[in-house]
Design an enzyme around this catalytic site. Structure first.
Site, PDB file in Angstrom:
ATOM      1  N   ASN A 175       0.851   3.472  -0.257  1.00  0.00           N
ATOM      2  CA  ASN A 175       1.626   4.690  -0.030  1.00  0.00           C
ATOM      3  C   ASN A 175       2.591   4.878  -1.189  1.00  0.00           C
ATOM      4  OD1 ASN A 175       0.943   5.692   2.842  1.00  0.00           O
ATOM      5  ND2 ASN A 175       1.203   3.477   3.089  1.00  0.00           N
ATOM      6  N   GLU A 176       2.141   5.636  -2.178  1.00  0.00           N
ATOM      7  CA  GLU A 176       2.885   5.819  -3.416  1.00  0.00           C
ATOM      8  C   GLU A 176       4.049   6.795  -3.215  1.00  0.00           C
ATOM      9  OE1 GLU A 176       2.456   3.896  -5.714  1.00  0.00           O
ATOM     10  OE2 GLU A 176       0.371   3.524  -6.257  1.00  0.00           O
ATOM     11  N   PRO A 177       4.976   6.863  -4.180  1.00  0.00           N
ATOM     12  CA  PRO A 177       6.067   7.836  -4.095  1.00  0.00           C
ATOM     13  C   PRO A 177       5.538   9.235  -3.795  1.00  0.00           C
ATOM     14  CG  PRO A 177       6.462   6.358  -5.919  1.00  0.00           C
ATOM     15  CD  PRO A 177       5.106   6.000  -5.392  1.00  0.00           C
ATOM     16  N   SER A 179       4.780   9.954  -0.584  1.00  0.00           N
ATOM     17  CA  SER A 179       4.110   9.822   0.719  1.00  0.00           C
ATOM     18  C   SER A 179       5.038  10.280   1.840  1.00  0.00           C
ATOM     19  CB  SER A 179       3.684   8.368   0.951  1.00  0.00           C
ATOM     20  OG  SER A 179       2.707   7.976   0.010  1.00  0.00           O
ATOM     21  N   THR A 194       1.541   1.286 -10.542  1.00  0.00           N
ATOM     22  CA  THR A 194       0.706   0.462  -9.668  1.00  0.00           C
ATOM     23  C   THR A 194      -0.531  -0.016 -10.405  1.00  0.00           C
ATOM     24  OG1 THR A 194       1.477   1.672  -7.728  1.00  0.00           O
ATOM     25  CG2 THR A 194      -0.570   0.438  -7.491  1.00  0.00           C
TER      26      THR A 194
END
Length: 642
Positions: A175-177, A179, A194
């Site tokens: 869940n990347e920035p 999300s 990532t």
């Protein structure tokens, strides 16, 4: 919702340090341990207790599991308990957080492969109880597949326990920035940072997939219990943002502040930036040890932009340090700290002969010392302490460079093939022909053949000789240990073994050093530095009864990733502009590590650039404190054994 997990149980017989106390800064329950090994065992025992509890209730235990380096030791302890204590996984149902997309299960980089290698192949969990996102699902099927994954978790009654790591972007799972807190399982595009962090495992960022399937924030937050693992200084910044910052989609892990049974389990490195650890005088009254006084006064200079000798009572009072003034006045505090820093500076890292060494970091005698510089990889010596290396040789000490690993995985296939083709042109051989074919036929599910690894190791060995000769060292003083733990052909290494330690013991016994320099840079992203340091410490422990060890001092340096804080430094070796250039050219000798290095980390600069900036920054910090101005400085901390 306010986090109410302050009394959550993480209560095995191990005693965490820095027990959580609610402050105005911290919004998530956390405990800090001396090291990740101890912390991992505690977490594994909590999981085991939950499995047994569910067995007693004749219920399934539903676990959400994470991959990456953080949970490996947890899985090792669970496997140990299964094999030695009879812990059964027959009632365990697992759901993994994520998987790369596209990704075949048999690919050694897949999370399917990871979980079976570290856990599932070694315990009695039924195969039908294992759920890992399918990295082969087609674009057309992903939406339906992701919905079914969440539905399956719900059918099993939800997650009883969710184990998490944290990425440097603040992601949990993938869940990347950006999300959303209500997000479910879905396909996501991976953040560049990532992918950079994953690059070592894939032998280069170009090989890292750009997409992944991940459980969503909402899926994770529905777990009844959440434990997040955080290890190492490179996670300290994001841990601080997550625990002390506002809830934000820019740092998805902050959503965990609203979970009522969540604990962050940290080691000292990961917890080092939390306010209660970094600047405890801003939280509560302190016991002012000498180390804490030094830390606070360096921080005060940086915070006020003043030199040490210009700090006033008002500066101390205005910055939460009034109780320090109650112990002494600012004038005496300033003089004491100024002298302490000044005494760390020396141009004689091996000790200055025939000099009063009362206030010098190293002993004056013997005038000529036997010195071992342990280098985890075949370039850490010149990257991390090339200037000090130069000084030691120049000043006539008997310097030995000891390369602990071959460093073979850091040589690209392109470079290895180039050298093999040159060998074919000079003297055609079946060996060179086979190496070229092996590299050409290599695919993503294979590791290097032994003969390819051997060539890559020889390439790095040749570069090391080029650098040490340039620094004026005789070849007989250069040693290659090729420690066995490293020789796997992949980024994942074996555990440190007695064989590794014995090899290190033997080289120390052979040289009988007065000084040992070793890499204390534990922010190394693929962990080799820590294993190599553990090997040195274990060897020193084994040799402590030897008479020569009573006269042996161990100095720790740091490398391309971090530098010691000014208040920690016990020896600072100045470098002239000429020495800075000499160090640069020595680093250049490692040609395969110069352009497009495989293990770059999150810093796009080449290693020589990082090293020069770090050394210049250290010198500038000393100057900002009001001390002498130098072009650059290398810094060391002395390790004292109990």
């Amino acid at each position: 919702m306010k986090n109410t997990a302050k009394n959550s149980k993480l209560d095995i017989s191990y005693k965490p340090i820095g027990q959580f106390e609610e402050t105005r800064f911290e919004k998530i329950h956390n405990v800090i341990f001396e090291d990740s090994n101890e912390a991992s065992i505690v977490v594994a025992h909590e999981i085991a207790a939950l499995i047994k509890k569910r067995q007693g209730q004749k219920r399934n235990c539903v676990l959400g599991l994470a991959t990456g380096s953080s949970p490996i030791r947890v899985y090792e302890e669970l496997v140990r308990m299964h094999k030695e204590e009879g812990l059964s996984f027959r009632n365990v149902v697992t759901f993994n957080l994520d998987e790369y997309l596209p990704m075949e299960p048999n690919n050694i980089q897949s999370y399917f492969y990871f979980m079976h290698e570290h856990l599932f192949n070694h315990v009695d969990i039924p195969e039908k109880n294992i759920h890992i996102p399918d990295g082969t699902v087609s674009n057309e099927e992903t939406t339906a597949y992701c919905l079914s994954y969440d539905r399956k978790i719900k059918e099993f009654g939800g997650l009883d326990f969710q184990l998490l790591g944290i990425g440097r972007t603040g992601h949990v799972g993938f869940n990347e920035p950006g999300s959303h807190f209500n997000s479910g399982t879905r396909v996501i595009t991976l953040d560049h940072i990532t992918r950079v962090d994953a690059a070592p495992s894939f032998l280069g960022i170009a090989n890292v997939p750009r997409k992944a399937i991940t459980m969503g924030i909402a899926t994770v937050r529905k777990a009844k219990r959440i434990v997040l693992l955080g290890w190492g200084e490179n996670k300290a910044g994001i841990i601080k943002k997550t625990i002390e910052g506002d809830i934000s989609s820019h740092v998805p892990a902050t959503y965990l502040q609203e979970h009522d049974n969540c604990t962050f389990v940290l080691d000292t490195g990961a917890g080092s930036q939390l306010t209660r650890n970094k600047t405890p005088w801003l939280v509560d009254a302190c016991e002012w040890t000498e180390d804490l006084k030094a830390k606070a006064m360096v921080w005060l200079c940086e915070n006020t932009g003043k030199t040490i000798l210009s700090l006033t009572d008002k500066d101390y009072n205005d910055n939460g340090m009034a109780d320090l003034l109650a112990l002494d006045d600012s004038y005496d505090l300033n003089i004491e700290m100024f002298n302490k820093l000044q005494h760390t500076i020396t141009g004689w890292p091996g000790g200055k002969p025939n000099a009063d060494d009362t206030h010098r970091p190293e002993r004056a005698t013997p005038a000529k010392k036997r010195v071992i510089i342990f280098s985890p990889h075949p370039d850490d010596d010149v990257i991390s302490m090339g200037g000090t290396f130069d000084r030691l040789v120049e000043q006539g000490h008997d310097v030995h460079i000891v390369y602990q690993t071959s460093g073979n995985i850091a040589v690209s296939d392109t470079d290895a093939r180039k050298y093999a083709e040159i060998a074919m042109q000079i003297s055609p051989s079946d060996q060179a022909k086979n190496i070229i074919k092996s590299i050409a036929d290599k695919n993503e599910t294979r590791i290097d053949a032994p003969e390819v690894r051997n060539l890559k190791g020889k390439i790095r060995r040749g570069e090391s000789y080029a650098a040490t000769r340039y620094m004026g060292l005789d070849d007989k003083n250069v040693h290659f240990l090729d420690l066995p733990f490293y020789e796997t052909g992949t980024i994942k290494k074996k555990n440190l073994s007695e064989d590794d330690i014995t090899i290190v013991v033997d080289i120390i016994k052979q040289i009988k050093p007065h000084q040992i320099y070793a890499a204390g840079d534990l922010a190394d992203p693929h962990g080799t530095h820590k294993v190599c340091l553990d090997a040195v410490f274990a060897a020193c422990e084994e040799l402590k009864s030897e008479s020569f060890m009573k006269d042996c001092w161990v100095w720790l340096y740091r490398g391309a990733w971090h530098e010691w804080d000014i208040n920690e430094i016990e020896m600072a070796v100045p470098m002239s502009p000429g020495q800075v250039l000499k160090k640069r050219y020595a680093i250049f000798c490692h040609q395969t590590q110069k352009d497009g290095v495989m293990f770059q980390g999150d810093d796009s600069r080449e290693f020589w650039m990082r090293a020069e900036e770090r050394n210049r920054d250290t010198a500038n910090k000393y100057k900002a404190m009001g001390l002498s101005s130098y072009a650059a400085m290398e810094a060391f901390v002395r390790h004292k054994f109990n």
